[in-house]
Scaffold this motif. Structure first.
Motif, PDB file in Angstrom:
ATOM      1  N   TRP A 125      59.907   1.025  42.461  1.00 38.74           N
ATOM      2  CA  TRP A 125      60.283  -0.259  41.870  1.00 38.74           C
ATOM      3  C   TRP A 125      59.402  -0.639  40.686  1.00 38.74           C
ATOM      4  O   TRP A 125      59.880  -1.159  39.676  1.00 38.74           O
ATOM      5  N   GLN A 159      59.392  -0.951  49.997  1.00 37.13           N
ATOM      6  CA  GLN A 159      58.827  -0.943  48.645  1.00 37.13           C
ATOM      7  C   GLN A 159      57.308  -1.116  48.650  1.00 37.13           C
ATOM      8  O   GLN A 159      56.679  -1.014  47.611  1.00 37.13           O
ATOM      9  N   LYS A 211      58.181  -6.341  44.777  1.00 35.95           N
ATOM     10  CA  LYS A 211      58.304  -5.546  45.998  1.00 35.95           C
ATOM     11  C   LYS A 211      58.572  -6.487  47.163  1.00 35.95           C
ATOM     12  O   LYS A 211      57.683  -6.870  47.908  1.00 35.95           O
TER      13      LYS A 211
END
Length: 363
Positions: free
Chosen positions: A296, A309, A304
């Motif tokens: 990401w 993530q 996140k």
């Protein structure tokens, strides 16, 4: 009253003997051979090799037998054995585009260039118990199935030709070896890939599932899933060139992910990537989904906001051997610790009772 369990070395020896007896089971039933486990429980063998970081089907089968089928214990045995092996050098990166595919499918192109090969898969079977497998007797001959003998190009290359998918230049720098160097954060993509490959299949699967349910703002297609054999080559300094030292079976997955663009990247498709020893496609797909979720920041996405993530959360908790060690150590004697906790709770209860009595007296 709390009394420490006694027995010591004799009790441990007896426990080992009992374990060996339980492992063997009913003596009237034929003992499983290493070859039987290797050939007929191959998916279990593949998982042990992948998460144990050692490609050796015979040793993985032995570990499964020794562990009574507890795959995490088998993985532990393989990793422990692996630490005793000498290291002669590094092999060259394998060329998966030259894989001799036993299975190669795409969920993105019906008429995939190079063709689709269904291969050995449960995907199209009925989930019904096959009681014919329980019958004794001679095995039924099965026609020999053939995969693709020639190299097969990656499907994402055709998207790259139209500039529709993010370009990922080849990185030939020597990757960090997490079996020799402790993990540090932030981790690069190669390091994350090592951790995910060795990570527990169930944990990585759960994280991947969470991304599909919306906890990573990520919509993925399986661009390609392929399983097959690849050659392993090693540079020999004395010779001045690389030689073929063997072959390994790998499962490779590339996901194609929708990406609307960011402040730093244009709208395009992006990749998630998974590569695992053996036929381990559930793990490879899961790994590809989590790999993409962890990207990401480099893609300039907002934040996140999902567990998949969070690099430190994912990589710190995906290893089943570390998790098992920390979890199972609480079975071991903690008599002193517990006695101190016990005395503390007793003291707190006395103080609470005294305070309650004082309040009652004051009323």
């Amino acid at each position: 009253m709390y009394v420490a369990v006694k027995g010591g070395e004799r009790a441990i020896d007896n426990a080992h003997a009992w374990l060996a007896e339980e492992r063997r089971g009913d003596l009237s039933v034929a003992e499983l051979s290493i070859a039987q486990i290797r050939e007929q429980l191959s998916l279990a063998v593949n998982r042990v090799m992948a998460e144990g970081s050692l490609f050796d089907p015979d040793l993985a089968a032995l570990a499964i037998k020794q562990s009574r089928g507890d795959l995490i214990e088998a993985i532990f045995l393989i990793r422990a054995y692996r630490t005793t092996l000498p290291r002669f050098g590094m092999t060259r990166p394998v060329e998966t585009g030259e894989m001799r595919c036993d299975r190669r499918i795409s969920a993105t192109f019906k008429d995939a260039p190079g063709g689709q090969v269904l291969g050995p898969t449960f995907d199209y079977t009925h989930r019904l118990l096959d009681f014919k497998l329980a019958a004794e007797g001679e095995p039924v001959p099965v026609p020999e199935a053939e995969g693709r003998a020639e190299p097969t190009p990656h499907i994402t290359e055709f998207l790259a030709d139209e500039d529709l998918i993010q370009t990922e230049p080849r990185d030939d720098t020597e990757p960090r070896d997490i079996t020799r160097q402790p993990m540090s954060y932030p981790a690069d993509r190669a390091t994350r890939a090592q951790a995910l490959t060795r990570g527990d299949e169930g944990f990585v699967l759960s994280l991947a599932y969470s991304t599909q349910r919306g906890y990573a703002k990520n919509h993925a297609f399986v661009g390609e899933l392929r399983i097959g054999m690849v050659d392993v080559e090693m540079e020999i300094p004395e010779l001045g060139f690389a030689i073929d030292i063997g072959e390994v079976q790998l499962t490779e997955c590339e996901t194609v992910n929708q990406f609307k663009g960011s402040k730093t990247e244009p709208p395009q498709f992006t990749r998630g990537y998974g590569l695992v020893f053996g036929q381990t496609e559930r793990k490879a797909i899961s790994m590809a989904l989590v790999d993409r979720a962890l990207r990401w920041e480099e893609l300039g996405e907002d934040d996140k906001g999902a567990p998949a993530q969070d690099e430190e959360f994912v990589l710190s908790h995906c290893d089943n051997i570390q998790a098992t060690g920390f979890l199972e150590h609480i079975k071991l004697p903690h008599y002193v610790d517990f006695q101190s906790e016990l005395e503390l709770v007793r003291k707190m209860r006395r103080e609470a009772a005294d305070a309650a009595a004082a309040r009652e007296a004051a009323q």
